[in-house]
Motif scaffolding. Structure first.
Motif, PDB file in Angstrom:
ATOM      1  N   UNK A 198     -13.426  -1.622   1.076  1.00 48.40           N
ATOM      2  CA  UNK A 198     -14.220  -2.941   1.016  1.00 48.40           C
ATOM      3  C   UNK A 198     -13.810  -3.523  -0.259  1.00 48.40           C
ATOM      4  N   UNK A 199     -14.186  -4.729  -0.249  1.00 41.84           N
ATOM      5  CA  UNK A 199     -14.244  -5.453  -1.645  1.00 41.84           C
ATOM      6  C   UNK A 199     -13.064  -5.503  -2.441  1.00 41.84           C
ATOM      7  N   UNK A 200     -13.413  -5.236  -3.807  1.00 39.77           N
ATOM      8  CA  UNK A 200     -12.247  -5.065  -4.825  1.00 39.77           C
ATOM      9  C   UNK A 200     -11.254  -3.913  -4.351  1.00 39.77           C
ATOM     10  N   UNK A 201     -11.976  -2.707  -4.014  1.00 39.10           N
ATOM     11  CA  UNK A 201     -10.967  -1.700  -3.955  1.00 39.10           C
ATOM     12  C   UNK A 201     -10.150  -2.061  -2.743  1.00 39.10           C
ATOM     13  N   UNK A 202     -10.436  -2.676  -1.526  1.00 35.89           N
ATOM     14  CA  UNK A 202      -9.547  -2.814  -0.788  1.00 35.89           C
ATOM     15  C   UNK A 202      -8.378  -3.967  -1.042  1.00 35.89           C
ATOM     16  N   UNK A 203      -8.816  -4.832  -1.682  1.00 37.89           N
ATOM     17  CA  UNK A 203      -7.816  -5.954  -2.128  1.00 37.89           C
ATOM     18  C   UNK A 203      -6.734  -5.156  -3.281  1.00 37.89           C
ATOM     19  N   UNK A 204      -7.509  -4.125  -4.064  1.00 34.65           N
ATOM     20  CA  UNK A 204      -6.224  -3.553  -5.073  1.00 34.65           C
ATOM     21  C   UNK A 204      -5.592  -2.545  -4.212  1.00 34.65           C
ATOM     22  N   UNK A 205      -5.896  -1.955  -3.127  1.00 30.80           N
ATOM     23  CA  UNK A 205      -5.153  -1.112  -2.352  1.00 30.80           C
ATOM     24  C   UNK A 205      -3.837  -2.041  -1.788  1.00 30.80           C
ATOM     25  N   UNK A 206      -4.270  -3.101  -1.231  1.00 31.07           N
ATOM     26  CA  UNK A 206      -3.392  -3.990  -0.442  1.00 31.07           C
ATOM     27  C   UNK A 206      -2.138  -4.381  -1.395  1.00 31.07           C
ATOM     28  N   UNK A 207      -2.695  -5.009  -2.711  1.00 31.76           N
ATOM     29  CA  UNK A 207      -1.838  -5.367  -3.740  1.00 31.76           C
ATOM     30  C   UNK A 207      -1.042  -4.482  -4.216  1.00 31.76           C
ATOM     31  N   UNK A 208      -1.431  -3.125  -4.638  1.00 29.12           N
ATOM     32  CA  UNK A 208      -0.721  -1.937  -5.063  1.00 29.12           C
ATOM     33  C   UNK A 208       0.295  -1.621  -4.040  1.00 29.12           C
ATOM     34  N   UNK A 209      -0.196  -1.538  -2.772  1.00 23.47           N
ATOM     35  CA  UNK A 209       1.003  -1.354  -1.829  1.00 23.47           C
ATOM     36  C   UNK A 209       2.039  -2.208  -1.672  1.00 23.47           C
ATOM     37  N   UNK A 210       1.717  -3.485  -1.716  1.00 26.26           N
ATOM     38  CA  UNK A 210       2.642  -4.416  -1.739  1.00 26.26           C
ATOM     39  C   UNK A 210       3.869  -4.132  -3.050  1.00 26.26           C
ATOM     40  N   UNK A 211       3.246  -3.812  -3.944  1.00 22.74           N
ATOM     41  CA  UNK A 211       4.109  -3.555  -5.114  1.00 22.74           C
ATOM     42  C   UNK A 211       4.922  -2.155  -5.057  1.00 22.74           C
ATOM     43  N   UNK A 212       4.682  -1.337  -4.006  1.00 21.61           N
ATOM     44  CA  UNK A 212       5.567  -0.247  -3.655  1.00 21.61           C
ATOM     45  C   UNK A 212       4.687   0.935  -4.034  1.00 21.61           C
ATOM     46  N   UNK A 213       3.911   1.047  -4.342  1.00 23.53           N
ATOM     47  CA  UNK A 213       2.869   2.180  -4.700  1.00 23.53           C
ATOM     48  C   UNK A 213       2.421   2.839  -3.641  1.00 23.53           C
ATOM     49  N   UNK A 214       2.400   4.078  -3.482  1.00 19.47           N
ATOM     50  CA  UNK A 214       1.676   4.901  -2.364  1.00 19.47           C
ATOM     51  C   UNK A 214       0.135   5.022  -2.657  1.00 19.47           C
ATOM     52  N   UNK A 215      -0.657   4.466  -2.058  1.00 22.78           N
ATOM     53  CA  UNK A 215      -2.082   4.456  -2.334  1.00 22.78           C
ATOM     54  C   UNK A 215      -2.729   5.296  -1.037  1.00 22.78           C
ATOM     55  N   UNK A 216      -3.516   6.285  -1.843  1.00 25.13           N
ATOM     56  CA  UNK A 216      -4.304   7.010  -1.036  1.00 25.13           C
ATOM     57  C   UNK A 216      -5.866   6.581  -1.129  1.00 25.13           C
ATOM     58  N   UNK A 217      -6.635   6.227  -0.380  1.00 24.71           N
ATOM     59  CA  UNK A 217      -7.905   5.514  -0.764  1.00 24.71           C
ATOM     60  C   UNK A 217      -9.100   6.419  -0.130  1.00 24.71           C
ATOM     61  N   UNK A 218     -10.045   6.121  -0.587  1.00 21.29           N
ATOM     62  CA  UNK A 218     -11.301   7.021  -0.195  1.00 21.29           C
ATOM     63  C   UNK A 218     -12.499   5.890   0.255  1.00 21.29           C
ATOM     64  N   UNK A 219     -13.430   6.420   1.261  1.00 16.62           N
ATOM     65  CA  UNK A 219     -14.425   5.677   1.831  1.00 16.62           C
ATOM     66  C   UNK A 219     -15.305   6.458   2.274  1.00 16.62           C
ATOM     67  N   UNK A 220     -16.765   5.776   2.599  1.00 17.40           N
ATOM     68  CA  UNK A 220     -17.749   6.742   3.518  1.00 17.40           C
ATOM     69  C   UNK A 220     -17.630   6.126   4.728  1.00 17.40           C
ATOM     70  N   UNK A 221     -17.212   5.109   5.186  1.00 20.58           N
ATOM     71  CA  UNK A 221     -17.519   4.557   6.486  1.00 20.58           C
ATOM     72  C   UNK A 221     -16.230   4.815   7.594  1.00 20.58           C
ATOM     73  N   UNK A 222     -16.391   5.555   8.635  1.00 26.67           N
ATOM     74  CA  UNK A 222     -15.183   6.010   9.408  1.00 26.67           C
ATOM     75  C   UNK A 222     -14.710   4.765  10.007  1.00 26.67           C
ATOM     76  N   UNK A 223     -15.272   3.637  10.399  1.00 31.50           N
ATOM     77  CA  UNK A 223     -14.779   2.550  11.022  1.00 31.50           C
ATOM     78  C   UNK A 223     -13.922   1.933   9.888  1.00 31.50           C
ATOM     79  N   UNK A 224     -14.395   1.751   8.553  1.00 34.97           N
ATOM     80  CA  UNK A 224     -13.510   0.901   7.520  1.00 34.97           C
ATOM     81  C   UNK A 224     -12.367   1.786   7.169  1.00 34.97           C
ATOM     82  N   UNK A 225     -12.452   3.198   7.189  1.00 32.53           N
ATOM     83  CA  UNK A 225     -11.295   3.934   7.017  1.00 32.53           C
ATOM     84  C   UNK A 225     -10.379   3.803   8.129  1.00 32.53           C
ATOM     85  N   UNK A 226     -10.689   3.829   9.209  1.00 32.60           N
ATOM     86  CA  UNK A 226      -9.562   3.639  10.371  1.00 32.60           C
ATOM     87  C   UNK A 226      -9.165   2.240  10.432  1.00 32.60           C
TER      88      UNK A 226
END
Length: 240
Positions: A15-43
């Motif tokens: 969510x928030x800044x982290x979710x946007x960073x994940x998307x932008x890093x992925x667009x630049x070709x990075x392999x992003x492994x992310x963490x979170x506490x919400x099963x729904x958001x992780x899904x």
């Protein structure tokens, strides 16, 4: 740093800044492994093609579980983005010290423990980075968020110190200092908020450009004010 092909561990990435960073890093070709506490958001993030790890970083057991899940995988970039707010305002009545403990652990202890646990993997890479997301409030505090400000100031000073320690290594330490950003954490904040997507963009640019510090949005003005008069900077932020 060239981001394509890099392996990134990003905490608080659903969510928030982290979710946007994940998307932008992925667009630049990075392999992003992310963490979170919400099963729904992780899904939801898994549906976008991200690898995820459930992680509760508010206690030592949760951090150790994340380190165990990561194992001996290679790591190029560690982004400590996960954070919590706690209501700790004596003007409203009594406060819960246990709630403060949880926030202190999530915002300060967890990044330190993750950096410590993953340092050898980072040092093993040709070029690596630790990105600690603090806050403009790490420079001068807001009266209504004393615990949050204290933890972010602590992480700021930790970042400054280990940057000096690691200056002759391949590991760069980057501190990102966002302003008030339009995220769930700031739902009740009446101040003007920066879009999370733009804040994330500026952090990603800082990583690409190997900057030591990314002062984002209004934090730039706060840094200038603090350099001229720390007392004035505190006077401004303490009202909020």
């Amino acid at each position: 740093m060239e981001l394509s092909g890099k392996t990134v561990l990003l905490t608080g990435g659903t969510a928030g800044i982290g979710r946007e960073m994940a998307r932008q890093l992925k667009e630049k070709g990075a392999q992003v492994i992310l963490t979170g506490r919400s099963p729904d958001r992780l899904a939801e993030m898994e549906a976008e093609g991200f690898e995820t790890i459930f992680a509760d970083l508010s206690n030592a057991a949760g951090v150790d579980a994340l380190l165990n899940a990561w194992g001996d995988r290679a790591l190029d970039i560690l982004i400590n983005n996960a954070g919590q707010l706690v209501d700790h305002d004596f003007r409203k009545g009594s406060v819960d010290p246990d709630a403060a403990d949880v926030t202190i652990y999530a915002n300060l202890n967890a990044p330190i423990r993750l950096i410590t646990g993953l340092m050898e993997q980072l040092k093993a890479r040709p070029a690596a980075a630790i990105v600690n997301v603090t806050s403009g409030l790490a420079i001068a505090p807001a009266a209504r968020q004393p615990v949050y400000c204290a933890t972010k100031a602590g992480l700021r000073f930790y970042s400054l110190a280990i940057r000096e320690q690691l200056k002759d290594t391949n590991v760069r330490v980057i501190e990102a200092l966002p302003p008030v950003v339009d995220t769930q954490m700031n739902d009740g904040n009446p101040m003007k908020k920066m879009p999370a997507e733009e804040c994330a963009r500026q952090i990603v640019v800082a990583i690409e450009r190997d900057k030591d510090e990314a002062n984002i949005g209004m934090t730039k003005a706060l840094r200038v004010t603090e350099s001229i008069s720390p007392a004035l900077a505190r006077t401004v932020t303490l009202r909020f």
